[in-house]
Design a protein around this motif. Structure first.
Motif, PDB file in Angstrom:
ATOM      1  N   LEU A   1       0.846  -1.188   0.000  1.00 59.10           N
ATOM      2  CA  LEU A   1       0.000   0.000   0.000  1.00 59.10           C
ATOM      3  C   LEU A   1       0.885   1.242   0.000  1.00 59.10           C
ATOM      4  CD1 LEU A   1      -2.744  -1.032   2.601  1.00 59.10           C
ATOM      5  CD2 LEU A   1      -2.799  -1.248   0.107  1.00 59.10           C
ATOM      6  N   ASP A   2       0.928   1.921  -1.145  1.00 64.07           N
ATOM      7  CA  ASP A   2       1.734   3.132  -1.276  1.00 64.07           C
ATOM      8  C   ASP A   2       0.953   4.385  -0.893  1.00 64.07           C
ATOM      9  OD1 ASP A   2       4.004   1.736  -2.304  1.00 64.07           O
ATOM     10  OD2 ASP A   2       2.985   1.599  -4.239  1.00 64.07           O
ATOM     11  N   SER A   3      -0.359   4.273  -0.867  1.00 64.40           N
ATOM     12  CA  SER A   3      -1.216   5.426  -0.598  1.00 64.40           C
ATOM     13  C   SER A   3      -1.553   5.531   0.889  1.00 64.40           C
ATOM     14  CB  SER A   3      -2.513   5.294  -1.406  1.00 64.40           C
ATOM     15  OG  SER A   3      -3.538   6.092  -0.877  1.00 64.40           O
ATOM     16  N   ALA A   4      -1.413   6.733   1.427  1.00 61.27           N
ATOM     17  CA  ALA A   4      -1.783   6.958   2.826  1.00 61.27           C
ATOM     18  C   ALA A   4      -3.271   6.722   3.039  1.00 61.27           C
ATOM     19  CB  ALA A   4      -1.407   8.383   3.244  1.00 61.27           C
ATOM     20  N   GLN A   5      -4.087   7.072   2.040  1.00 58.72           N
ATOM     21  CA  GLN A   5      -5.529   6.849   2.152  1.00 58.72           C
ATOM     22  C   GLN A   5      -5.835   5.358   2.251  1.00 58.72           C
ATOM     23  OE1 GLN A   5      -8.408   9.314   2.051  1.00 58.72           O
ATOM     24  NE2 GLN A   5      -8.957   7.407   3.094  1.00 58.72           N
ATOM     25  N   ALA A   6      -5.164   4.555   1.439  1.00 59.12           N
ATOM     26  CA  ALA A   6      -5.388   3.107   1.480  1.00 59.12           C
ATOM     27  C   ALA A   6      -4.978   2.528   2.829  1.00 59.12           C
ATOM     28  CB  ALA A   6      -4.621   2.423   0.354  1.00 59.12           C
ATOM     29  N   ARG A   7      -3.873   3.004   3.377  1.00 58.48           N
ATOM     30  CA  ARG A   7      -3.430   2.510   4.685  1.00 58.48           C
ATOM     31  C   ARG A   7      -4.411   2.919   5.780  1.00 58.48           C
ATOM     32  NH1 ARG A   7       1.474   4.203   2.208  1.00 58.48           N
ATOM     33  NH2 ARG A   7       1.527   6.177   3.374  1.00 58.48           N
ATOM     34  N   ALA A   8      -4.906   4.138   5.694  1.00 59.80           N
ATOM     35  CA  ALA A   8      -5.896   4.596   6.674  1.00 59.80           C
ATOM     36  C   ALA A   8      -7.191   3.799   6.542  1.00 59.80           C
ATOM     37  CB  ALA A   8      -6.166   6.082   6.479  1.00 59.80           C
ATOM     38  N   ASP A   9      -7.589   3.506   5.313  1.00 60.19           N
ATOM     39  CA  ASP A   9      -8.816   2.739   5.093  1.00 60.19           C
ATOM     40  C   ASP A   9      -8.678   1.312   5.613  1.00 60.19           C
ATOM     41  OD1 ASP A   9     -10.139   4.867   3.948  1.00 60.19           O
ATOM     42  OD2 ASP A   9      -9.647   4.284   1.884  1.00 60.19           O
TER      43      ASP A   9
ATOM     44  N   ARG B   1      -1.034   3.864  14.938  1.00 60.50           N
ATOM     45  CA  ARG B   1      -1.828   3.978  13.711  1.00 60.50           C
ATOM     46  C   ARG B   1      -1.279   5.081  12.811  1.00 60.50           C
ATOM     47  NH1 ARG B   1      -6.239   4.000  17.342  1.00 60.50           N
ATOM     48  NH2 ARG B   1      -6.824   6.093  16.631  1.00 60.50           N
ATOM     49  N   ALA B   2      -0.920   6.194  13.401  1.00 58.66           N
ATOM     50  CA  ALA B   2      -0.379   7.310  12.623  1.00 58.66           C
ATOM     51  C   ALA B   2       0.930   6.922  11.943  1.00 58.66           C
ATOM     52  CB  ALA B   2      -0.166   8.521  13.526  1.00 58.66           C
ATOM     53  N   ALA B   3       1.751   6.147  12.631  1.00 59.07           N
ATOM     54  CA  ALA B   3       3.027   5.717  12.053  1.00 59.07           C
ATOM     55  C   ALA B   3       2.798   4.804  10.852  1.00 59.07           C
ATOM     56  CB  ALA B   3       3.860   5.004  13.116  1.00 59.07           C
ATOM     57  N   VAL B   4       1.793   3.937  10.929  1.00 63.01           N
ATOM     58  CA  VAL B   4       1.469   3.056   9.804  1.00 63.01           C
ATOM     59  C   VAL B   4       0.983   3.869   8.609  1.00 63.01           C
ATOM     60  CG1 VAL B   4      -0.206   1.333   9.005  1.00 63.01           C
ATOM     61  CG2 VAL B   4       1.011   0.991  11.162  1.00 63.01           C
ATOM     62  N   ILE B   5       0.146   4.845   8.859  1.00 58.01           N
ATOM     63  CA  ILE B   5      -0.406   5.661   7.773  1.00 58.01           C
ATOM     64  C   ILE B   5       0.680   6.477   7.082  1.00 58.01           C
ATOM     65  CG2 ILE B   5      -1.967   7.602   7.279  1.00 58.01           C
ATOM     66  CD1 ILE B   5      -3.773   6.503   9.536  1.00 58.01           C
ATOM     67  N   ASP B   6       1.720   6.829   7.803  1.00 58.94           N
ATOM     68  CA  ASP B   6       2.755   7.719   7.270  1.00 58.94           C
ATOM     69  C   ASP B   6       3.776   7.041   6.361  1.00 58.94           C
ATOM     70  OD1 ASP B   6       1.723   9.948   8.440  1.00 58.94           O
ATOM     71  OD2 ASP B   6       3.040   9.927  10.192  1.00 58.94           O
ATOM     72  N   ALA B   7       3.820   5.715   6.315  1.00 61.89           N
ATOM     73  CA  ALA B   7       4.869   5.037   5.548  1.00 61.89           C
ATOM     74  C   ALA B   7       4.287   3.905   4.703  1.00 61.89           C
ATOM     75  CB  ALA B   7       5.935   4.482   6.496  1.00 61.89           C
ATOM     76  N   THR B   8       4.920   3.632   3.561  1.00 59.94           N
ATOM     77  CA  THR B   8       4.504   2.524   2.698  1.00 59.94           C
ATOM     78  C   THR B   8       4.437   1.230   3.502  1.00 59.94           C
ATOM     79  OG1 THR B   8       5.417   3.512   0.696  1.00 59.94           O
ATOM     80  CG2 THR B   8       5.154   1.125   0.700  1.00 59.94           C
ATOM     81  N   LEU B   9       3.389   0.472   3.255  1.00 53.49           N
ATOM     82  CA  LEU B   9       3.167  -0.768   3.998  1.00 53.49           C
ATOM     83  C   LEU B   9       3.266  -1.969   3.071  1.00 53.49           C
ATOM     84  CD1 LEU B   9       2.176  -2.329   6.577  1.00 53.49           C
ATOM     85  CD2 LEU B   9      -0.148  -2.001   5.683  1.00 53.49           C
ATOM     86  N   ARG B  10       4.021  -2.968   3.500  1.00 58.23           N
ATOM     87  CA  ARG B  10       4.032  -4.275   2.847  1.00 58.23           C
ATOM     88  C   ARG B  10       3.664  -5.316   3.894  1.00 58.23           C
ATOM     89  NH1 ARG B  10       8.550  -1.686   0.882  1.00 58.23           N
ATOM     90  NH2 ARG B  10       8.596  -1.336  -1.387  1.00 58.23           N
ATOM     91  N   SER B  11       2.673  -6.130   3.575  1.00 59.35           N
ATOM     92  CA  SER B  11       2.229  -7.120   4.546  1.00 59.35           C
ATOM     93  C   SER B  11       1.591  -8.298   3.830  1.00 59.35           C
ATOM     94  CB  SER B  11       1.225  -6.497   5.528  1.00 59.35           C
ATOM     95  OG  SER B  11       0.967  -7.364   6.616  1.00 59.35           O
ATOM     96  N   ARG B  12       1.671  -9.458   4.460  1.00 58.06           N
ATOM     97  CA  ARG B  12       1.061 -10.661   3.901  1.00 58.06           C
ATOM     98  C   ARG B  12      -0.454 -10.629   4.054  1.00 58.06           C
ATOM     99  NH1 ARG B  12       4.380 -14.919   7.314  1.00 58.06           N
ATOM    100  NH2 ARG B  12       4.847 -12.975   8.418  1.00 58.06           N
ATOM    101  N   VAL B  13      -1.122 -11.068   3.014  1.00 60.24           N
ATOM    102  CA  VAL B  13      -2.542 -11.392   3.085  1.00 60.24           C
ATOM    103  C   VAL B  13      -2.625 -12.913   3.068  1.00 60.24           C
ATOM    104  CG1 VAL B  13      -4.762 -11.278   1.895  1.00 60.24           C
ATOM    105  CG2 VAL B  13      -3.259  -9.270   1.952  1.00 60.24           C
ATOM    106  N   ALA B  14      -3.279 -13.490   4.057  1.00 57.90           N
ATOM    107  CA  ALA B  14      -3.360 -14.951   4.162  1.00 57.90           C
ATOM    108  C   ALA B  14      -4.771 -15.324   4.601  1.00 57.90           C
ATOM    109  CB  ALA B  14      -2.331 -15.485   5.154  1.00 57.90           C
ATOM    110  N   ILE B  15      -5.525 -15.880   3.672  1.00 56.80           N
ATOM    111  CA  ILE B  15      -6.950 -16.129   3.880  1.00 56.80           C
ATOM    112  C   ILE B  15      -7.269 -17.601   3.650  1.00 56.80           C
ATOM    113  CG2 ILE B  15      -9.275 -15.578   3.061  1.00 56.80           C
ATOM    114  CD1 ILE B  15      -7.883 -13.317   4.592  1.00 56.80           C
ATOM    115  N   ARG B  16      -8.103 -18.121   4.515  1.00 51.11           N
ATOM    116  CA  ARG B  16      -8.520 -19.523   4.424  1.00 51.11           C
ATOM    117  C   ARG B  16      -9.959 -19.602   3.917  1.00 51.11           C
ATOM    118  NH1 ARG B  16      -7.773 -24.476   8.604  1.00 51.11           N
ATOM    119  NH2 ARG B  16      -9.642 -25.674   8.069  1.00 51.11           N
ATOM    120  N   TYR B  17     -10.177 -20.536   2.998  1.00 56.31           N
ATOM    121  CA  TYR B  17     -11.514 -20.842   2.490  1.00 56.31           C
ATOM    122  C   TYR B  17     -11.897 -22.243   2.957  1.00 56.31           C
ATOM    123  CZ  TYR B  17     -10.441 -17.095  -0.878  1.00 56.31           C
ATOM    124  OH  TYR B  17     -10.085 -15.902  -1.469  1.00 56.31           O
TER     125      TYR B  17
END
Length: 268
Positions: A221-229, A245-261
Motif C-alpha cells: 500500500l503506497d497510498s496513505a488513504q489506502a493505509r488509513a482505510d 496507527r499514525a506511524a502506519v499511515i505515514d509510511a509505505t506498507l508491505r504485509s502478507r494477506v493470508a486467507i482460508r476458504y
C-alpha cells in the motif's frame, strides 16, 4: 422463501414491500432493500458498521487491493452451482457482487445488520434481494439455501445449519494467523496468536468440513488513504494506539494477506 422476523410466517409481496399472515408489513426502501430488522431485535439504534467504516471498506476494496480474494471466492461458489444462495454478513457488497456475477442463474440473497452497508451494497447487484436483518434471526425459511457465503463475518452456526438444504454448504472465508502479520507487528508490542482451525470445533452435528485451502499474497500500500482505510475497516482501527496507527499511515506498507476458504457441507 422470506419469513417474517417477528412471527416467522411466510412473507408475500405487496405494493412496495412484503407482508405476512399476521399483517406485519415491511416496506422496501427507495434504494431497493427490505428492512427486516425489528426494533426489538436491535442492540443499538444503528447496529453494525457505521458510515465511516463502510466508506473506508468501499474505497479499499474498490481499489482492488483484495481482488484475488474475491476472484477465488467467486470461483469456489461457481463450482458448487447453487440454485439459491445467501451472503450472510454481506457488508457493503463487494464480495457479494463478485459471487452474483459468477452465479447469474441462481436466486441470490444478501443481508447485513448495518443499514449503512446495505444501502450502498444494493447498487452493486440490483438483481439480488438485499436485506437489513439479524444474522442470528435470518428471515429466510428452513433448508432454503444451497450455499451460504460468510466472508470476514461472525456466524451463528445453528442458523447456518437451519438455512442449508441437505447437501448444501457454507463457504466460509476468513483470516489465518499470518494475515497482515507485518501490519500487526507495527501496531502491537506482541502479536496475539490464534488457532487457524478453532472455528472447526463450532461446526454443529450434521455438518462436516469437505474442503479447505489458503490463498496468500503480498499486499503493498503506497497510498496513505489506502493505509488509513485498511485500519478503519479492521479492529486494528480502534485496538491499536493512535500513535502506532499514525506511524502506519505515514509510511509505505508491505504485509502478507493470508486467507482460508472452507467448504462445510450439510449432510444429505
Amino acid at each position: 422463501m422470506l419469513i417474517c422476523p417477528i412471527c416467522r410466517s411466510s412473507l408475500t409481496s405487496v405494493d412496495n414491500g412484503v407482508v405476512c399472515s399476521s399483517n406485519h408489513r415491511f416496506d422496501r426502501a427507495r434504494q431497493g432493500y427490505l428492512n427486516l430488522l425489528p426494533v426489538q431485535h436491535k442492540n443499538s439504534r444503528d447496529p453494525g458498521d457505521n458510515q465511516a467504516m463502510v466508506e473506508a471498506r468501499r474505497r479499499f476494496l474498490d481499489a482492488g487491493h483484495y481482488a484475488p480474494l474475491a476472484t477465488r471466492l467467486a470461483q469456489l461458489a461457481a463450482e458448487r452451482s447453487p440454485g439459491r444462495w445467501l451472503d450472510i454478513g454481506c457488508g457493503e457488497g463487494y464480495y457479494t457482487a463478485q459471487v452474483a456475477q459468477a452465479l447469474p442463474d441462481a436466486d441470490g440473497y444478501a443481508l447485513d445488520i448495518s443499514r449503512e452497508a446495505v444501502k450502498r451494497a444494493c447498487k452493486r447487484a440490483p438483481q439480488l434481494e438485499w436485506l437489513v436483518a439479524s444474522m442470528a434471526r435470518v428471515p429466510l425459511a428452513d433448508a432454503s439455501c444451497d450455499l451460504l457465503a460468510s466472508v470476514f463475518s461472525p456466524l451463528d452456526w445453528s442458523e447456518a445449519r437451519r438455512l442449508l438444504a441437505p447437501g448444501g454448504g457454507l463457504l466460509r472465508m476468513g483470516p489465518t494467523r499470518e494475515h497482515l502479520w507485518e501490519l500487526r507487528g507495527l501496531l502491537y508490542d506482541e502479536i496475539r496468536d490464534y488457532d487457524d482451525e478453532k472455528h472447526l470445533s463450532l461446526i454443529p452435528p450434521g455438518m462436516q468440513l469437505v474442503h479447505s485451502e489458503t490463498l496468500t499474497f503480498e499486499l503493498q500500500l503506497d497510498s496513505a488513504q489506502a493505509r488509513a482505510d485498511l485500519l478503519a475497516m479492521t479492529p486494528h482501527g480502534w485496538r491499536a494506539s493512535a500513535e502506532r496507527r499514525a506511524a502506519v499511515i505515514d509510511a509505505t506498507l508491505r504485509s502478507r494477506v493470508a486467507i482460508r476458504y472452507d467448504w462445510i457441507e450439510r449432510d444429505r
